[in-house]
Design an enzyme around this catalytic site. Structure first.
Site, PDB file in Angstrom:
ATOM      1  N   ARG A 247      45.661  33.111  36.797  1.00 57.14           N
ATOM      2  CA  ARG A 247      45.575  33.073  35.336  1.00 57.14           C
ATOM      3  C   ARG A 247      46.720  32.373  34.636  1.00 57.14           C
ATOM      4  O   ARG A 247      46.608  32.043  33.466  1.00 57.14           O
ATOM      5  CB  ARG A 247      45.445  34.507  34.800  1.00 57.14           C
ATOM      6  CG  ARG A 247      44.094  35.122  35.107  1.00 57.14           C
ATOM      7  CD  ARG A 247      44.148  36.622  35.033  1.00 57.14           C
ATOM      8  NE  ARG A 247      44.942  37.140  36.136  1.00 57.14           N
ATOM      9  CZ  ARG A 247      45.162  38.427  36.363  1.00 57.14           C
ATOM     10  NH1 ARG A 247      44.666  39.326  35.554  1.00 57.14           N
ATOM     11  NH2 ARG A 247      45.883  38.814  37.394  1.00 57.14           N
TER      12      ARG A 247
ATOM     13  N   ASP B 190      38.776  37.511  47.268  1.00 52.58           N
ATOM     14  CA  ASP B 190      39.556  38.726  47.036  1.00 52.58           C
ATOM     15  C   ASP B 190      39.407  39.652  48.229  1.00 52.58           C
ATOM     16  O   ASP B 190      38.369  39.634  48.912  1.00 52.58           O
ATOM     17  CB  ASP B 190      39.088  39.439  45.756  1.00 52.58           C
ATOM     18  CG  ASP B 190      40.118  40.455  45.304  1.00 52.58           C
ATOM     19  OD1 ASP B 190      41.061  40.062  44.595  1.00 52.58           O
ATOM     20  OD2 ASP B 190      40.010  41.642  45.689  1.00 52.58           O
TER      21      ASP B 190
HETATM   22  O1  CP3 Z   1      46.492  34.069  46.459  1.00 49.92           O
HETATM   23  C1  CP3 Z   1      45.491  33.418  46.038  1.00 49.92           C
HETATM   24  O2  CP3 Z   1      45.592  32.560  45.140  1.00 49.92           O
HETATM   25  C2  CP3 Z   1      44.166  33.620  46.746  1.00 49.92           C
HETATM   26  C3  CP3 Z   1      43.237  34.526  46.136  1.00 49.92           C
HETATM   27  C4  CP3 Z   1      43.562  36.004  46.112  1.00 49.92           C
HETATM   28  C5  CP3 Z   1      43.215  36.847  45.032  1.00 49.92           C
HETATM   29  N1  CP3 Z   1      43.488  38.138  45.374  1.00 49.92           N
HETATM   30  C6  CP3 Z   1      42.626  36.391  43.764  1.00 49.92           C
HETATM   31  C7  CP3 Z   1      42.678  37.291  42.604  1.00 49.92           C
HETATM   32  C8  CP3 Z   1      44.130  36.818  47.097  1.00 49.92           C
HETATM   33  C9  CP3 Z   1      44.757  36.436  48.431  1.00 49.92           C
HETATM   34  C10 CP3 Z   1      44.059  38.162  46.614  1.00 49.92           C
HETATM   35  C11 CP3 Z   1      44.533  39.306  47.408  1.00 49.92           C
HETATM   36  C12 CP3 Z   1      44.445  40.654  46.828  1.00 49.92           C
HETATM   37  N2  CP3 Z   1      43.497  41.151  45.986  1.00 49.92           N
HETATM   38  C13 CP3 Z   1      45.335  41.706  47.161  1.00 49.92           C
HETATM   39  C14 CP3 Z   1      46.464  41.605  48.167  1.00 49.92           C
HETATM   40  C15 CP3 Z   1      47.651  40.878  47.637  1.00 49.92           C
HETATM   41  C16 CP3 Z   1      48.374  41.576  46.530  1.00 49.92           C
HETATM   42  O3  CP3 Z   1      48.354  41.064  45.420  1.00 49.92           O
HETATM   43  O4  CP3 Z   1      48.993  42.630  46.804  1.00 49.92           O
HETATM   44  C17 CP3 Z   1      44.942  42.835  46.436  1.00 49.92           C
HETATM   45  C18 CP3 Z   1      45.620  44.180  46.455  1.00 49.92           C
HETATM   46  C19 CP3 Z   1      43.769  42.478  45.711  1.00 49.92           C
HETATM   47  C20 CP3 Z   1      42.927  43.359  44.845  1.00 49.92           C
HETATM   48  C21 CP3 Z   1      42.965  42.890  43.448  1.00 49.92           C
HETATM   49  N3  CP3 Z   1      42.333  41.756  42.986  1.00 49.92           N
HETATM   50  C22 CP3 Z   1      43.634  43.489  42.374  1.00 49.92           C
HETATM   51  C23 CP3 Z   1      44.475  44.750  42.454  1.00 49.92           C
HETATM   52  C24 CP3 Z   1      43.398  42.713  41.251  1.00 49.92           C
HETATM   53  C25 CP3 Z   1      43.800  43.003  39.836  1.00 49.92           C
HETATM   54  C26 CP3 Z   1      45.239  42.746  39.625  1.00 49.92           C
HETATM   55  C27 CP3 Z   1      45.420  41.438  38.952  1.00 49.92           C
HETATM   56  O5  CP3 Z   1      46.305  40.656  39.378  1.00 49.92           O
HETATM   57  O6  CP3 Z   1      44.697  41.209  37.981  1.00 49.92           O
HETATM   58  C28 CP3 Z   1      42.618  41.587  41.652  1.00 49.92           C
HETATM   59  C29 CP3 Z   1      42.155  40.480  40.816  1.00 49.92           C
HETATM   60  C30 CP3 Z   1      42.467  39.092  41.274  1.00 49.92           C
HETATM   61  N4  CP3 Z   1      42.393  38.634  42.557  1.00 49.92           N
HETATM   62  C31 CP3 Z   1      42.798  37.998  40.428  1.00 49.92           C
HETATM   63  C32 CP3 Z   1      42.922  36.854  41.245  1.00 49.92           C
HETATM   64  C33 CP3 Z   1      43.229  35.449  40.820  1.00 49.92           C
HETATM   65  C34 CP3 Z   1      42.910  38.058  38.920  1.00 49.92           C
HETATM   66  C35 CP3 Z   1      41.518  38.192  38.399  1.00 49.92           C
HETATM   67  C36 CP3 Z   1      41.207  37.391  37.167  1.00 49.92           C
HETATM   68  O7  CP3 Z   1      41.157  36.135  37.203  1.00 49.92           O
HETATM   69  O8  CP3 Z   1      40.932  38.057  36.168  1.00 49.92           O
END
Ligand code: CP3
Length: 344
Positions: free
Chosen positions: A29, A75
């Site tokens: 984002r 994700d």
């Molecule tokens: O790293 C990258 O660019 C690759 C894509 C990726 C995403 N999530 C995209 C994402 C990867 C590798 C993840 C891993 C992920 N997802 C983890 C492990 C890594 C970490 O951050 O600890 C976890 C725990 C998740 C679960 C998850 N997904 C959560 C808790 C959230 C909400 C928190 C947040 O940052 O908003 C997401 C959403 C998420 N996953 C977004 C992205 C780009 C944001 C969503 C959006 O665009 O609204």
């Protein structure tokens, strides 16, 4: 054949004059082009399952910054969804899931090999990326580690202390371990398919490893990751694997051997100087600039970046943040970090 891609060279144990670099959540984002494509897709999950658009957002930070690796846009919670869980994202709050809290809930989990129809769009994203990435860029696939995915499946959401998963572990260890085992099997199948589709490296995210203490850390963070890496390496000889037991602290010592991974990703809870003496001695490390520098920038960013590059310069190192970049980061600070690492 000797490797020319810098990430693969570092993962093979080579000490490079300049560390290769990529960034956790590099498609995200903080980038206006990401926000535009997500709006086109409708919402985050629709973006994950739209192979063309997921490939597009994966490529955006490569075009803008020329990172040495691209990480598949998906994700960690898509896998439990493929195993039958309900999953949705509350705007501004994060993921929500149906919960599994007992033996009856466990019965609703599909078998490990039943995931592929649901995840077919993810494999297609990988195939598109394998075709479209520049030849010098390494494609990283990923999954959550079983413990971290289980914490979301049991609680139905992110929790500060993973209390619901710890509670199930102490009240009904049989069900808890069956969830971990099913996730371990399914993760092997999921990552195998990513590799067959063209992922060159895979990474396991154990984001909540730090809340497991003592024997539990061995049994539920390290052991499942080791089972996954061993099976994947048997099936795909030479496949490089990165493991991220976030929050491991002192338990980062020995993590290469304990997980079987080629590279251990470090969070910013340890210093690079400490990691050089205690973790990098066993193999490649990745990390570990605090992601807050992507918000605050300036001289401090430059100094902290140089400190990490310098401290880890005598062994294999991939530069990265200690955790994902946050939405309030300034894209110009990312460029400043890259220029500092590359000495531009
Ligand atoms: O790293 C990258 O660019 C690759 C894509 C990726 C995403 N999530 C995209 C994402 C990867 C590798 C993840 C891993 C992920 N997802 C983890 C492990 C890594 C970490 O951050 O600890 C976890 C725990 C998740 C679960 C998850 N997904 C959560 C808790 C959230 C909400 C928190 C947040 O940052 O908003 C997401 C959403 C998420 N996953 C977004 C992205 C780009 C944001 C969503 C959006 O665009 O609204």
């Amino acid at each position: 054949m000797s490797q020319t891609k810098s990430i693969l060279r570092a993962l093979a144990g080579e000490t490079l004059p300049t560390p290769p670099i990529w960034m956790m959540r590099q498609a995200g984002r903080y980038l206006p082009e990401y926000r535009a494509t997500r709006a086109e897709a409708g919402d985050f999950l629709s973006l994950c399952y739209n192979s063309e658009l997921a490939a597009e957002v994966t490529l955006q930070p490569i075009r803008r910054y020329g990172f040495d690796a691209a990480i598949l846009f998906a994700d960690i919670l898509l896998l439990p969804q493929a195993l039958g869980a309900e999953l949705w994202f509350e705007t501004g709050e994060g993921p929500r899931m149906s919960t599994i809290t007992d033996a009856a809930g466990l019965k609703t989990m599909k078998p490990a090999d039943a995931i592929h129809d649901h995840l077919a769009p993810v494999y297609e994203t990988v195939r598109i990326l394998a075709r479209e990435l520049p030849p010098e860029t390494t494609l990283i696939g990923f999954a959550g580690a079983p413990w971290t995915v289980a914490t979301y499946m049991i609680a139905g959401r992110g929790t500060p202390d993973q209390a619901p998963a710890h509670l199930l572990k102490s009240q009904d260890r049989t069900t808890f371990e069956a969830i971990i085992d099913r996730l371990t099997e399914a993760t092997i199948e999921y990552l195998s398919m990513q590799v067959e589709a063209g992922a060159e490296v895979v990474k396991l995210f154990d984001s909540w490893a730090g809340s497991l203490q003592g024997d539990d850390f061995d049994a539920y963070s390290l052991a499942p990751m080791r089972k996954i890496t061993q099976t994947l390496k048997d099936r795909h000889p030479g496949l490089p694997i990165i493991a991220f037991p976030r929050g491991a602290g002192e338990r980062y010592v020995g993590a290469h051997a304990a997980t079987g991974a080629d590279c251990i990703a470090l969070d910013d809870g340890v210093t690079a100087a400490w990691a050089a003496g205690h973790v990098q001695t066993a193999g490649c490390v990745q990390g570990n600039l605090a992601s807050s520098h992507m918000v605050t920038g300036g001289d401090t960013l430059v100094q902290e970046t140089r400190k990490i590059v310098e401290a880890l310069s005598n062994g294999p190192h991939i530069f990265n943040l200690g955790h994902g970049i946050t939405p309030d980061a300034d894209p110009e600070n990312v460029q400043l970090m890259i220029d500092t690492v590359r000495g531009n």
